[in-house]
Design an enzyme around this catalytic site. Structure first.
Site, PDB file in Angstrom:
ATOM      1  N   TYR A 196      -1.509   1.568 -11.662  1.00 13.60           N
ATOM      2  CA  TYR A 196      -2.202   0.766 -10.657  1.00 13.60           C
ATOM      3  C   TYR A 196      -3.111   1.665  -9.828  1.00 13.60           C
ATOM      4  CZ  TYR A 196       0.701   2.586  -6.849  1.00 13.60           C
ATOM      5  OH  TYR A 196       1.316   3.407  -5.938  1.00 13.60           O
ATOM      6  N   ARG A 198      -4.453   1.356  -6.030  1.00 10.88           N
ATOM      7  CA  ARG A 198      -4.342   0.569  -4.800  1.00 10.88           C
ATOM      8  C   ARG A 198      -5.660   0.600  -4.050  1.00 10.88           C
ATOM      9  NH1 ARG A 198      -0.134   1.340   0.297  1.00 10.88           N
ATOM     10  NH2 ARG A 198      -1.077  -0.278   1.607  1.00 10.88           N
ATOM     11  N   PHE A 281      -5.204   4.740  -0.580  1.00 10.71           N
ATOM     12  CA  PHE A 281      -5.752   5.048  -1.898  1.00 10.71           C
ATOM     13  C   PHE A 281      -4.636   5.687  -2.712  1.00 10.71           C
ATOM     14  CE2 PHE A 281      -7.167   7.970  -5.096  1.00 10.71           C
ATOM     15  CZ  PHE A 281      -8.273   7.384  -5.690  1.00 10.71           C
ATOM     16  N   GLU A 282      -4.277   5.040  -3.807  1.00  3.07           N
ATOM     17  CA  GLU A 282      -3.326   5.606  -4.756  1.00  3.07           C
ATOM     18  C   GLU A 282      -3.730   5.180  -6.156  1.00  3.07           C
ATOM     19  OE1 GLU A 282       1.091   5.743  -2.658  1.00  3.07           O
ATOM     20  OE2 GLU A 282       0.420   3.868  -3.578  1.00  3.07           O
ATOM     21  N   ILE A 283      -3.757   6.113  -7.078  1.00  8.01           N
ATOM     22  CA  ILE A 283      -3.754   5.795  -8.499  1.00  8.01           C
ATOM     23  C   ILE A 283      -2.486   6.436  -9.021  1.00  8.01           C
ATOM     24  CG2 ILE A 283      -4.918   6.008 -10.723  1.00  8.01           C
ATOM     25  CD1 ILE A 283      -7.553   6.343  -9.243  1.00  8.01           C
TER      26      ILE A 283
END
Length: 388
Positions: A196, A198, A281-283
């Site tokens: 995901y 985000r 922010f997250e991958i």
């Protein structure tokens, strides 16, 4: 008149942003209170921090040749937690990421809300997205405060934190959101995805993303990634680190040998330096959040009630888990993804990355080495800053 955007100005802007963007989440702390809580650090002997105007070269492994990008897709979704009232800000974020990346990649979007999305939200959002879109309602037991929480005790803590001007200190809704982000990946419709990204309402992406970050992470054995790192508010997590140490003492088998403890602690784990990856922010690989290590970690934290009796945020919890349970090389800093969540901006360091991405951000406003940034702590476990 031009005004230099100093660290103090960022504190003020951050406080204004909190009030403007989340009015129901409580009053923001004053700059003086924030500064009083921040663990200002000095460089260790022999460690040279970047000088004023420092611009290192971009990361070579992230500069994928243009003819190789987007050849295949990962099992991934772009994910946003939003309310119906966030529609205008959410549209801006989605439009920017579609234009900069996803109109070519066509990854599906997943939107989550504690209430049903309105027809207006769905119609307008679908109209600007090139690929598939799914709108989900969060299960009741994932959103609301668990029955085991002593509401009288929790309310007393909320009232005291609000009196102390702690950001979101009086907000139950904000606490629900922080807890939800610990297990959104358990939703049946999200279970089918591994990865995901985000995305929050009202964020900016200032550069073209000419390769696939999901595929990059798959190919380079990365699990968690970030663009901004900074200090957490001390008053929101007074007992979090003690709880973490209790868990790791009981479960040493989950702590990775080559972990990133040096990012989150300045004394080999005795205390927490309050550094965290800014999780708006997250991958990341959801298989990590679904793992035995993280599941037991979250359940242990949740049993202590700190999400409600204090104000444990999703960012420090995710950051501590990634730093302890992953090999440090599985955590990736995306230098070439230009990201802004007001008032903080990461702009790519290095003219090559800046030019390749056709970036529009101001490199002089890059937050990476600001006074409240934790990039120095990240650098020290990566053998120092990227060399010039």
């Amino acid at each position: 008149m031009l005004i230099k955007f100093t660290a103090t100005a960022r504190y003020i802007a951050l406080s204004v942003f909190i009030i403007r963007h989340h009015e129901d989440y409580g009053r923001a702390t004053s700059p003086s209170n924030i500064a009083a809580q921040m663990p200002w650090r000095k460089a260790k002997p022999g460690y040279v921090y970047p000088h004023e105007g420092y611009i290192p070269l971009p990361e070579s492994d992230a500069a994928t040749p243009a003819d190789q990008h987007l050849r295949r897709r990962a099992n991934a979704t772009l994910l946003m937690l939003a309310r119906n009232t966030d529609l205008e800000m959410a549209l801006r974020s989605v439009r920017r990421l579609e234009d900069r990346f996803n109109r070519r990649a066509r990854y599906p979007w997943t939107f989550m809300n504690e209430e049903p999305f309105t027809d207006d939200f769905k119609t307008r959002m679908r109209n600007i997205i090139y690929g598939e879109v799914t709108f989900l309602q969060v299960p009741r037991d994932h959103w609301f405060q668990p029955d085991r929480i002593d509401e009288e005790k929790a309310q007393a803590h909320r009232q005291q934190m609000e009196k102390d001007n702690v950001p979101y200190g009086g907000s139950l809704s904000y606490r629900n959101m922080c807890r939800l982000t610990q297990f959104f990946f358990r939703h049946p419709e999200v279970q089918k995805y591994r990865w995901y990204w985000r995305v929050e309402p009202d964020v900016h992406f200032h550069c073209d993303i000419t390769y696939d970050p999901f595929v990059f992470m798959e190919d380079h054995n990365k699990t968690y990634s970030f663009t901004i790192a900074l200090y957490e508010y001390v008053a929101t997590i007074p007992t979090l680190w003690d709880t973490v140490k209790e868990f790791t003492k009981k479960n040493p088998q989950y702590v990775a040998k080559n972990n990133a403890m040096g990012f989150i602690s300045d004394d080999n784990g005795n205390s927490y330096n309050n550094c965290h990856f800014w999780s708006n922010f997250e991958i990341a690989d959801m298989d990590f959040w679904r793992s035995e290590a993280y599941t037991k970690f979250f359940e242990y934290l949740d049993s202590k009630g700190g999400f409600y009796y204090e104000r444990w945020g999703d960012a420090p919890v995710h950051s501590i888990a990634a730093s302890l349970f992953l090999d440090r090389n599985q955590i990736h800093f995306f230098n070439d993804i230009a990201y802004e969540h007001f008032p903080l901006t990461h702009c790519p360091r290095g003219t090559v990355a800046y030019q390749m991405g056709k970036c529009g951000c101001d490199m002089a406003r890059n937050f990476d080495y600001d006074g409240i940034s934790c990039m120095r702590q990240w650098d020290r476990i990566q053998d120092g800053p990227i060399p010039v």
